[in-house]
Scaffold this motif. Structure first.
Motif, PDB file in Angstrom:
ATOM      1  N   SER A  12      35.278  46.283  50.562  1.00 61.20           N
ATOM      2  CA  SER A  12      36.437  47.054  50.100  1.00 61.20           C
ATOM      3  C   SER A  12      36.953  47.967  51.206  1.00 61.20           C
ATOM      4  O   SER A  12      38.034  48.531  51.088  1.00 61.20           O
ATOM      5  CB  SER A  12      36.076  47.898  48.865  1.00 61.20           C
ATOM      6  N   ALA A  72      38.817  43.217  50.142  1.00 65.47           N
ATOM      7  CA  ALA A  72      39.518  43.160  48.857  1.00 65.47           C
ATOM      8  C   ALA A  72      40.842  43.937  48.933  1.00 65.47           C
ATOM      9  O   ALA A  72      40.912  44.978  49.591  1.00 65.47           O
ATOM     10  CB  ALA A  72      38.639  43.737  47.754  1.00 65.47           C
ATOM     11  N   PRO A  73      41.874  43.385  48.317  1.00 61.89           N
ATOM     12  CA  PRO A  73      41.869  42.287  47.345  1.00 61.89           C
ATOM     13  C   PRO A  73      41.773  40.875  47.911  1.00 61.89           C
ATOM     14  O   PRO A  73      41.849  39.916  47.158  1.00 61.89           O
ATOM     15  CB  PRO A  73      43.196  42.480  46.607  1.00 61.89           C
ATOM     16  N   LYS A 105      39.920  37.663  48.946  1.00 62.08           N
ATOM     17  CA  LYS A 105      38.706  37.046  48.441  1.00 62.08           C
ATOM     18  C   LYS A 105      38.218  35.984  49.433  1.00 62.08           C
ATOM     19  O   LYS A 105      38.905  35.643  50.393  1.00 62.08           O
ATOM     20  CB  LYS A 105      38.963  36.392  47.067  1.00 62.08           C
ATOM     21  N   ASN A 131      31.344  41.050  43.785  1.00 67.81           N
ATOM     22  CA  ASN A 131      32.563  41.051  42.983  1.00 67.81           C
ATOM     23  C   ASN A 131      33.812  41.169  43.842  1.00 67.81           C
ATOM     24  O   ASN A 131      34.835  40.537  43.559  1.00 67.81           O
ATOM     25  CB  ASN A 131      32.528  42.190  41.969  1.00 67.81           C
ATOM     26  N   ASN A 132      33.740  41.984  44.893  1.00 66.67           N
ATOM     27  CA  ASN A 132      34.906  42.137  45.756  1.00 66.67           C
ATOM     28  C   ASN A 132      35.236  40.861  46.507  1.00 66.67           C
ATOM     29  O   ASN A 132      36.410  40.570  46.761  1.00 66.67           O
ATOM     30  CB  ASN A 132      34.689  43.285  46.748  1.00 66.67           C
ATOM     31  N   GLY A 191      35.149  37.930  43.073  1.00 65.70           N
ATOM     32  CA  GLY A 191      35.683  38.246  41.763  1.00 65.70           C
ATOM     33  C   GLY A 191      34.548  38.367  40.755  1.00 65.70           C
ATOM     34  O   GLY A 191      33.440  37.860  40.975  1.00 65.70           O
ATOM     35  N   GLU A 192      34.808  39.052  39.677  1.00 59.65           N
ATOM     36  CA  GLU A 192      33.780  39.216  38.651  1.00 59.65           C
ATOM     37  C   GLU A 192      33.495  37.894  37.949  1.00 59.65           C
ATOM     38  O   GLU A 192      34.365  37.041  37.821  1.00 59.65           O
ATOM     39  CB  GLU A 192      34.216  40.280  37.639  1.00 59.65           C
ATOM     40  N   ASN A 193      32.255  37.745  37.531  1.00 61.96           N
ATOM     41  CA  ASN A 193      31.814  36.561  36.783  1.00 61.96           C
ATOM     42  C   ASN A 193      31.918  35.276  37.601  1.00 61.96           C
ATOM     43  O   ASN A 193      32.213  34.197  37.077  1.00 61.96           O
ATOM     44  CB  ASN A 193      32.612  36.413  35.475  1.00 61.96           C
ATOM     45  N   ALA A 194      31.682  35.377  38.907  1.00 63.42           N
ATOM     46  CA  ALA A 194      31.671  34.182  39.751  1.00 63.42           C
ATOM     47  C   ALA A 194      30.542  33.254  39.313  1.00 63.42           C
ATOM     48  O   ALA A 194      29.473  33.698  38.873  1.00 63.42           O
ATOM     49  CB  ALA A 194      31.490  34.574  41.214  1.00 63.42           C
TER      50      ALA A 194
END
Length: 279
Positions: free
Chosen positions: A61, A90-91, A93, A181-182, A185-188
């Motif tokens: 980040s 981030a943002p 990816k 997550n950065n 992404g979340e829930n990779a």
């Protein structure tokens, strides 16, 4: 999100874009980040010596200033050219940051004679999430794209060694979820997390690796380094692992004079010795 030039005031030249302006792959102006670049820290008059590409940490980040220029200057003192990589975070990816570090290796290797660098002694060094980036560089590289119209892309992006400093080497069970997550992404998906976890991607061609960590690091558990060390040992890859008993996360050069820094502060000399002893 990018490295402030105020903190890079001792660079020996202007920052260098990794791609021609406007040609950076996956570049998005709306993200309000500069195109990825290298800040040079070159030793005047020195030729055919090793070069360190420094990847500061910051959880994908941002980028920590104390893990940027001070590291380059310390390795100058130890006899290496150095470059600080201002990579995308981030943002952005995956795979944008990986593109950046791979391109940085190619860029330095392609310009090795100009910089006074031995093209067979180009090393990536990273801290925390920057350590994850450096660990990706030693496990996800190409040997050169022979038919590319870009001559820089025709050379290999394989570093000759990696230096991983309290690195987020894994995105699996003992990771730093903020970095994961950065970047992903979340829930990779776990398959993608495993693909970017270096302990699962070591093979017979993986470059030698130097690692250091503290056993009481709570942000990035030492298991990140222990698991990678086991994978390197299983594949017969030369490595060194230094685990210091005390020290919080993010101590950089470990030169602030506290108890734990007194133990860890010689890691640059140990890393330099490791690199100089490589066959």
């Amino acid at each position: 999100m990018h490295l402030n030039t105020e903190f890079m005031k001792n660079a020996t030249g202007e920052k260098m874009l990794l791609w021609e302006k406007g040609q950076t792959p996956l570049f998005e102006e709306k993200f309000e980040q500069l195109e990825p670049s290298l800040y040079p820290y070159l030793l005047e008059g020195k030729k055919d010596i090793g070069a360190i590409i420094v990847c500061p940490g910051g959880g994908y980040s941002g980028k920590a200033a104390h893990e940027a220029e001070p590291i380059a200057m310390r390795f100058n003192e130890l006899g290496f050219h150095a470059f600080v990589l201002d990579y995308r975070v981030a943002p952005y990816k995956y795979p944008a940051p990986l593109y950046d570090v791979n391109r940085a290796v190619k860029f330095v290797r392609y310009n090795a004679e100009k910089f006074g660098v031995d093209p067979k002694k180009i090393y990536t060094l990273g801290f925390s999430a920057g350590g994850h980036l450096a660990s990706m560089s030693v496990t996800h590289y190409d040997k050169g794209i022979a038919d590319s119209l870009d001559p820089i892309e025709r050379v290999s992006s394989r570093p000759d060694a990696g230096i991983l400093c309290y690195g987020v080497n894994s995105f699996m069970f003992h990771t730093h979820m903020g970095s994961c997550n950065n970047l992903l992404g979340e829930n990779a998906a776990m398959t993608q997390r495993a693909f970017l976890s270096s302990e699962y991607n070591v093979n017979a061609d993986t470059p030698p690796i130097f690692m250091w960590h503290t056993s009481e690091d709570r942000a990035v558990p030492v298991k990140n380094s222990l698991d990678l060390a086991n994978a390197l040992a299983a594949n017969g890859i030369p490595f060194a692992l230094h685990v210091y008993p005390y020290g919080v996360h993010g101590i950089g050069l470990a030169n602030e004079g506290t108890r734990y820094n007194e133990q860890a502060r010689f890691w640059p000399e140990e890393a330099a010795r490791f690199l100089n002893d490589l066959k």
